[in-house]
Design an enzyme around this catalytic site. Sequence first.
Site, PDB file in Angstrom:
ATOM      1  N   ASP A 169      -0.875  28.476 -45.667  1.00  0.00           N
ATOM      2  CA  ASP A 169      -0.195  28.269 -44.391  1.00  0.00           C
ATOM      3  C   ASP A 169      -0.282  26.825 -43.924  1.00  0.00           C
ATOM      4  O   ASP A 169       0.398  26.440 -42.970  1.00  0.00           O
ATOM      5  CB  ASP A 169      -0.807  29.157 -43.298  1.00  0.00           C
TER       6      ASP A 169
ATOM      7  N   ASP B 257      -3.760  31.451 -41.207  1.00  0.00           N
ATOM      8  CA  ASP B 257      -5.194  31.349 -41.441  1.00  0.00           C
ATOM      9  C   ASP B 257      -5.551  31.012 -42.878  1.00  0.00           C
ATOM     10  O   ASP B 257      -6.700  30.707 -43.175  1.00  0.00           O
ATOM     11  CB  ASP B 257      -5.886  32.660 -41.051  1.00  0.00           C
TER      12      ASP B 257
ATOM     13  N   VAL C  63       0.823  -1.201   0.000  1.00  0.00           N
ATOM     14  CA  VAL C  63       0.000   0.000   0.000  1.00  0.00           C
ATOM     15  C   VAL C  63       0.860   1.255   0.000  1.00  0.00           C
ATOM     16  O   VAL C  63       0.566   2.246  -0.671  1.00  0.00           O
ATOM     17  CB  VAL C  63      -0.949  -0.006   1.216  1.00  0.00           C
TER      18      VAL C  63
ATOM     19  N   ASP D 213       1.936  34.731 -38.490  1.00  0.00           N
ATOM     20  CA  ASP D 213       1.333  35.487 -39.570  1.00  0.00           C
ATOM     21  C   ASP D 213       1.003  36.874 -39.029  1.00  0.00           C
ATOM     22  O   ASP D 213       0.911  37.075 -37.819  1.00  0.00           O
ATOM     23  CB  ASP D 213       0.060  34.763 -40.023  1.00  0.00           C
TER      24      ASP D 213
END
Length: 938
Positions: free
Chosen positions: A652, A648, A298, A345
């Site tokens: 990319d 975006d 334990v 970016d």
Amino acid sequence: MATTESARDRVRQAGSERRPVWYAQDADAVLAALGSDRQSGLTALDVEERRKRYGPNELAAEPAPSVWAMALLQTKDPMNLMLLVVTVVSVIIGEIPTAIVVGVLVGLNVVLGTQQEVKARASVDALAKMQTPQARVVRDGSLTRCAATELVPGDIVELEAGDIVPADGRLLKSTTLETQEAALTGESAPVAKDAHTLGAADVALGDRADMVFQNTSVTRGTAAMVVTETGSDTEMGRIASMLSAVAPSKSPLQRELDALTKVLGAIAWTAVAIIVIIGAIRGQSITAVLLLGISMGVSAIPTGLPTFVQAMLAYGARRLAEAKAVVKNLTDVETLGATSAINSDKTGTLTMNQMTVRSLYFHGRWYTVEGQGYDKSGAITHAAGQAAPDFTLLAYGLCLDSDATVADSGEVVGDPTEAALVVLAAKLGVDAPLTRRTYPRVAEVPFDSAYKFMATFHHLEVDGSTRFVELVKGGPDVVLDRCATAYRPGRRAVPIDDMRHEIAAANRAMSEKGLRVLAFAARLLDEQEEAAVADPMSFVGELTFVGMVGIIDPLRREAIEAVRTARAAGIEVRMITGDHAITASAIGAELGLGPGAIGGGELQAMTDEQLSAALPNLHVFGRVTPQDKLRLADLMQRGGDVVAMTGDAVNDAAALKKADIGVAMGSGSEVTKQAGKMVLTDDNFGTLITAIRLGRGIYDKIVSYIRYQMSKLFALVALFLVASVFDINDGVALTPLMVLFQHFFITLFPVAVIMLDPPPPDLMNKPPRDPAKPIANRNSFVQWLAYGALQLAVTLAAMLLAPGEMSTTTASVPMTMAFVVLSFGSILSGLVMRRDPESGVTAPVLGAVKILSIPVVVTVFAVEIGFLQDLLMTRSLTGGQWLACLGWSLVVPIVIEAEKAVRRRRRSGAPAPIPTMAAVGPGRASERAVLPDIASSR
């Protein structure tokens, strides 16, 4: 309508093997069969009826496992299996209380693990909903946006580069359309598409040029299609229906910790075997030996380790989502904390993505444009004494060489730069939608990053008569190279060479102010309409230069501070943009980026070795291509950086997939969202820095937890081994219930302190961690063993020096004092181990002290309250004995804080102080070198 629906039903019901051959039918025939209209699309009533009939446009997925199935899976965890063995053995030898408590612990682990799995699946479902592609669809004669899942057969959908095709469809019209169908056909190169009907009825899937298919991506051009199949009826749906769900893989951190858990399990059971063998040699009873083995088992099982790490990663993912950064996989939380380079970016990430025309160079004269964002109000001002110009040709170009729409409320559908042009047209008194309807395109050359311009052909009113006119919009250098003449005031055309220097100077003046410059040109093509329609690209030459507009996308207010924070954190931030290098350099300077700007041409001329050597002094990249972005990410990774890349646009996508953390913008193309590992729903660079800070904080908490847990486990294992080898208290240092009490009611609270501890204030003033260095490294093991040995020493000292006889059958003072010292030592070590190498006793500390006061009170109750004494085999202590326990326990935090202070002093190069609590203080930013002794595991 009923007739056409019935016709379509008959086609669909012809048999499961026979599907409508849409590609072999004329577009008008397909529209008729689908009961749709090319111009107005479906009505709202049509859509509602078809949605009920065909269901949502979703792929069938394998049903998620039930809660009971997930719970059963949790019981198969190695830690829980070991605890079940302990439970069974406890029942056999009559240790019923121990069996009950261990059984409850197993149940708690199963419940918590199942709950965590349910939450993880809920997070995935929420992300799936957030990532549902949007489609531009014509309904009731109007172009609108809707979720791709809401499409029905017969819908008219418009497509452009960067879109994910939302359903299978027959092309109605297309312009230089290409799609990437690798996911469906295995064809790696983009496939050219057009609306011409195929003659044959037996054409391979990859050759159906007049069809587009769900989940493929548009890489070039524009098109309109009519939806023919949705959901499971699509080509992708047919494949998906044959596949079974793939089990999610564990993160590298989870795999590392699973391996660590197995090692600890092996150590635990080896220790149990040693103790059992020693007990048997000494002639102890089977019951006593098994009791000792249970106690040892334990104490050595790290029951909460995998669950805690999974919970922390999931907690991190939820915190990131709250901060508007959605990760696709929990492992990305871990990777974020190691980010050492960001390639960002510009448009919409560092800036507001609310493009506004500020300057206008028209017919050789300058004009200033007033107004903010997408507000259509604002004046066009010029120098006094000049005649009011005729902006007609420019207004045509603004409206007809763009596709964006801007509502009076400012809502934009389409490209933000084109939206700025529409707003400028409105300020000139021209309505773009009305102009487009009045003068439709006869032919066009869509914009493409390969040639950086757009051309459209129209019948226009010029000087009181209808002329066939070509309008061109694009980068100034590209447009200028295709011009033969230029307009002067009064629309007087002169040879381009007479104006070239002046136009170049105007372009440079706007670029140096950080403005994005677009040039406009025109060409009269009377009597050449047929040839222009047949080959529009061949007529993009011999143009007349009309003018240029300077567009600004204001920096986000938080971007400058975010860049400063990133640089202080040792993260190199580079801006990579399609803008001219001069424009990009001006914006980079305003942002506070590092030195050096370079254009795409210079970049491509450099070898990999030259570029790698120059990278430390290059932070702005202008006029880059998709290949340049991919190359930069690759070189940085080869140099040892963990690279985050934001983007975006469709160009990319490759770089985002290559980067360690590809960060897609929520408003970006569906291709980038699929390629990226994280989506910024607010398109904000500052959110990425916040995400990195959260990632670092989560990783630090995991490291602190493991440090604390491993030290405690090593102390318990060593305590039982020493007691057994040297026959201290018949080898039983603590009872099994004492150990379980530690796990349940003591350790839990220091762990809570670690979880709730705010990140250190200098978290973002440290260099990124080395991802190649695992948590369980050599220095970490040394630290864990040293801290464990410290807790072992004070616990043994308290036991051996305590008054009274030791006993394994009745409550004794020595065992009780060992139990108290172990509890207090665990509590205090949790306080000081929450940070490393920073001091754990510096502010904010009050909240931690409040939490840790609870296990202190619980420990007192365990020793002084009757029924707990009977359960745990403890006995009441005198005031002097309590003070002795407190004194032994204080040794643990004092030594740990002194050791950390020594390390901090050594790192700063200063002489080490005498180890006292007064010497313990917070680390400084300059005290972060790697130490060869007991080093932090961070």
